[in-house]
Write a protein that holds these residues in place. Structure first.
Motif, PDB file in Angstrom:
ATOM      1  N   LEU A   1      36.992  -5.582 -27.714  1.00 47.26           N
ATOM      2  CA  LEU A   1      35.763  -5.155 -28.373  1.00 47.26           C
ATOM      3  C   LEU A   1      34.690  -4.788 -27.351  1.00 47.26           C
ATOM      4  CD1 LEU A   1      34.360  -4.689 -31.061  1.00 47.26           C
ATOM      5  CD2 LEU A   1      33.663  -7.079 -31.038  1.00 47.26           C
ATOM      6  N   ALA A   2      34.574  -5.559 -26.280  1.00 48.28           N
ATOM      7  CA  ALA A   2      33.589  -5.248 -25.242  1.00 48.28           C
ATOM      8  C   ALA A   2      33.886  -3.882 -24.630  1.00 48.28           C
ATOM      9  CB  ALA A   2      33.596  -6.325 -24.150  1.00 48.28           C
ATOM     10  N   PHE A   3      35.151  -3.627 -24.326  1.00 46.97           N
ATOM     11  CA  PHE A   3      35.531  -2.343 -23.736  1.00 46.97           C
ATOM     12  C   PHE A   3      35.253  -1.199 -24.709  1.00 46.97           C
ATOM     13  CE2 PHE A   3      38.558   1.068 -22.822  1.00 46.97           C
ATOM     14  CZ  PHE A   3      38.251   1.320 -21.500  1.00 46.97           C
TER      15      PHE A   3
ATOM     16  N   SER B   1      28.787 -13.419 -27.409  1.00 46.79           N
ATOM     17  CA  SER B   1      29.922 -13.466 -26.495  1.00 46.79           C
ATOM     18  C   SER B   1      30.340 -12.080 -25.995  1.00 46.79           C
ATOM     19  CB  SER B   1      31.102 -14.161 -27.179  1.00 46.79           C
ATOM     20  OG  SER B   1      32.224 -14.128 -26.355  1.00 46.79           O
ATOM     21  N   THR B   2      30.636 -11.162 -26.883  1.00 44.02           N
ATOM     22  CA  THR B   2      31.071  -9.822 -26.484  1.00 44.02           C
ATOM     23  C   THR B   2      29.937  -9.065 -25.817  1.00 44.02           C
ATOM     24  OG1 THR B   2      32.698  -9.812 -28.259  1.00 44.02           O
ATOM     25  CG2 THR B   2      32.099  -7.681 -27.330  1.00 44.02           C
ATOM     26  N   PHE B   3      28.733  -9.229 -26.344  1.00 35.61           N
ATOM     27  CA  PHE B   3      27.553  -8.603 -25.735  1.00 35.61           C
ATOM     28  C   PHE B   3      27.444  -9.021 -24.271  1.00 35.61           C
ATOM     29  CE2 PHE B   3      23.165  -8.730 -24.384  1.00 35.61           C
ATOM     30  CZ  PHE B   3      22.668  -7.500 -24.796  1.00 35.61           C
ATOM     31  N   MET B   4      27.614 -10.309 -24.001  1.00 36.18           N
ATOM     32  CA  MET B   4      27.489 -10.810 -22.631  1.00 36.18           C
ATOM     33  C   MET B   4      28.625 -10.315 -21.737  1.00 36.18           C
ATOM     34  SD  MET B   4      24.622 -12.177 -22.339  1.00 36.18           S
ATOM     35  CE  MET B   4      24.822 -12.794 -20.666  1.00 36.18           C
ATOM     36  N   ASP B   5      29.791 -10.077 -22.309  1.00 41.72           N
ATOM     37  CA  ASP B   5      30.877  -9.485 -21.516  1.00 41.72           C
ATOM     38  C   ASP B   5      30.450  -8.110 -20.988  1.00 41.72           C
ATOM     39  OD1 ASP B   5      32.507 -11.675 -22.005  1.00 41.72           O
ATOM     40  OD2 ASP B   5      33.713 -10.670 -23.540  1.00 41.72           O
ATOM     41  N   ILE B   6      29.835  -7.308 -21.849  1.00 41.84           N
ATOM     42  CA  ILE B   6      29.358  -5.983 -21.436  1.00 41.84           C
ATOM     43  C   ILE B   6      28.210  -6.135 -20.445  1.00 41.84           C
ATOM     44  CG2 ILE B   6      28.321  -3.816 -22.223  1.00 41.84           C
ATOM     45  CD1 ILE B   6      29.714  -4.402 -24.964  1.00 41.84           C
ATOM     46  N   HIS B   7      27.305  -7.061 -20.723  1.00 42.61           N
ATOM     47  CA  HIS B   7      26.169  -7.325 -19.835  1.00 42.61           C
ATOM     48  C   HIS B   7      26.664  -7.666 -18.429  1.00 42.61           C
ATOM     49  CE1 HIS B   7      22.778  -9.625 -18.132  1.00 42.61           C
ATOM     50  NE2 HIS B   7      22.028  -8.842 -18.895  1.00 42.61           N
TER      51      HIS B   7
ATOM     52  N   GLU C   1      18.902  -9.008 -24.470  1.00 40.74           N
ATOM     53  CA  GLU C   1      18.814  -8.751 -25.907  1.00 40.74           C
ATOM     54  C   GLU C   1      19.342  -7.382 -26.306  1.00 40.74           C
ATOM     55  OE1 GLU C   1      14.743  -9.325 -26.984  1.00 40.74           O
ATOM     56  OE2 GLU C   1      14.760 -11.422 -26.364  1.00 40.74           O
ATOM     57  N   MET C   2      19.412  -6.449 -25.354  1.00 43.36           N
ATOM     58  CA  MET C   2      19.771  -5.085 -25.691  1.00 43.36           C
ATOM     59  C   MET C   2      20.399  -4.389 -24.482  1.00 43.36           C
ATOM     60  SD  MET C   2      17.400  -1.726 -26.066  1.00 43.36           S
ATOM     61  CE  MET C   2      16.879  -1.899 -24.421  1.00 43.36           C
ATOM     62  N   ILE C   3      21.348  -3.500 -24.782  1.00 43.47           N
ATOM     63  CA  ILE C   3      21.949  -2.627 -23.780  1.00 43.47           C
ATOM     64  C   ILE C   3      21.797  -1.207 -24.305  1.00 43.47           C
ATOM     65  CG2 ILE C   3      24.102  -1.931 -22.659  1.00 43.47           C
ATOM     66  CD1 ILE C   3      25.011  -4.908 -22.992  1.00 43.47           C
ATOM     67  N   GLN C   4      21.257  -0.305 -23.475  1.00 42.24           N
ATOM     68  CA  GLN C   4      21.076   1.074 -23.925  1.00 42.24           C
ATOM     69  C   GLN C   4      21.619   2.045 -22.894  1.00 42.24           C
ATOM     70  OE1 GLN C   4      17.058   2.729 -24.296  1.00 42.24           O
ATOM     71  NE2 GLN C   4      17.763   3.897 -26.081  1.00 42.24           N
TER      72      GLN C   4
END
Length: 191
Positions: free
Chosen positions: A111-113, A142-148, A167-170
């Motif tokens: 999901l992160a990928f 959890s998945t958000f932090m993997d991307i972070h 809180e956000m990735i853009q």
């Protein structure tokens, strides 16, 4: 379970073909649904006017070098079908993806990928916002932090393409945003 070997069908693409061969090889136990899925995918490519955008798939898979893992065969199979397979009119052939797997199978990594990829210009969609929901903040995050972490670990490269905080990735090119939320209606992040 007996060997599920079938005569090879037409080639679809490496990621799809390898998974189908693996499922039918008898090397591992598989369920009836996996075999039916393989039959269905082959039937779609045999009977319908669909194609996999191989350039898009290769560009997406190129992002794996920034992640601390490579996608597993089942993940590459799902990714190719869900994100890069189109009808001739340009509409996705498999727009809905349901993954039913147990703990430890790699679903958060997948999901992160996928979420990361869908926010990039490779997707070709501006403002492709992604909201992650779960019953607890820990699960949602959890998945958000993997991307972070991918962005943090490759800051020198990604600072030119993304803005991010806790809180956000853009993505700055597509203006696509990734956020996480909980189901707690009384919380500020509830949805």
């Amino acid at each position: 379970m007996p060997l599920q070997e079938k005569k090879p069908s037409m080639a679809i693409c490496k990621e799809v073909d390898e998974y189908i061969r693996y499922v039918r090889s008898g090397e591992i136990a598989v369920c009836e649904e996996q075999l039916l899925l393989c039959d269905f995918v082959e039937k779609v490519f045999r009977d319908e006017d669909v194609y996999i955008d191989m350039t898009q798939l290769e560009r997406y898979l190129g992002f794996q070098k920034y992640f601390p893992y490579d996608l597993l065969p089942w993940e590459q199979f799902c990714f190719a079908l869900h994100n890069c397979t189109y009808k001739r009119d340009g509409q996705p052939r498999f727009p809905i993806l349901v993954i039913v797997v147990g703990r430890g199978s790699g679903k958060n990594g997948y999901l992160a990928f996928e979420d990361f990829c869908l926010t990039t210009p490779v997707n070709g969609v501006m403002y492709y916002d992604i909201d992650m929901f779960a019953t607890s903040e820990e699960q949602a995050k959890s998945t958000f932090m993997d991307i972070h972490e991918v962005l943090e670990n490759n800051r020198d490269y990604f600072k030119n393409y993304f803005k991010w905080n806790l809180e956000m990735i853009q993505n700055m090119n597509t203006r696509s945003v990734i956020k996480f939320h909980t189901r707690a209606p009384g919380s500020q992040d509830g949805g």
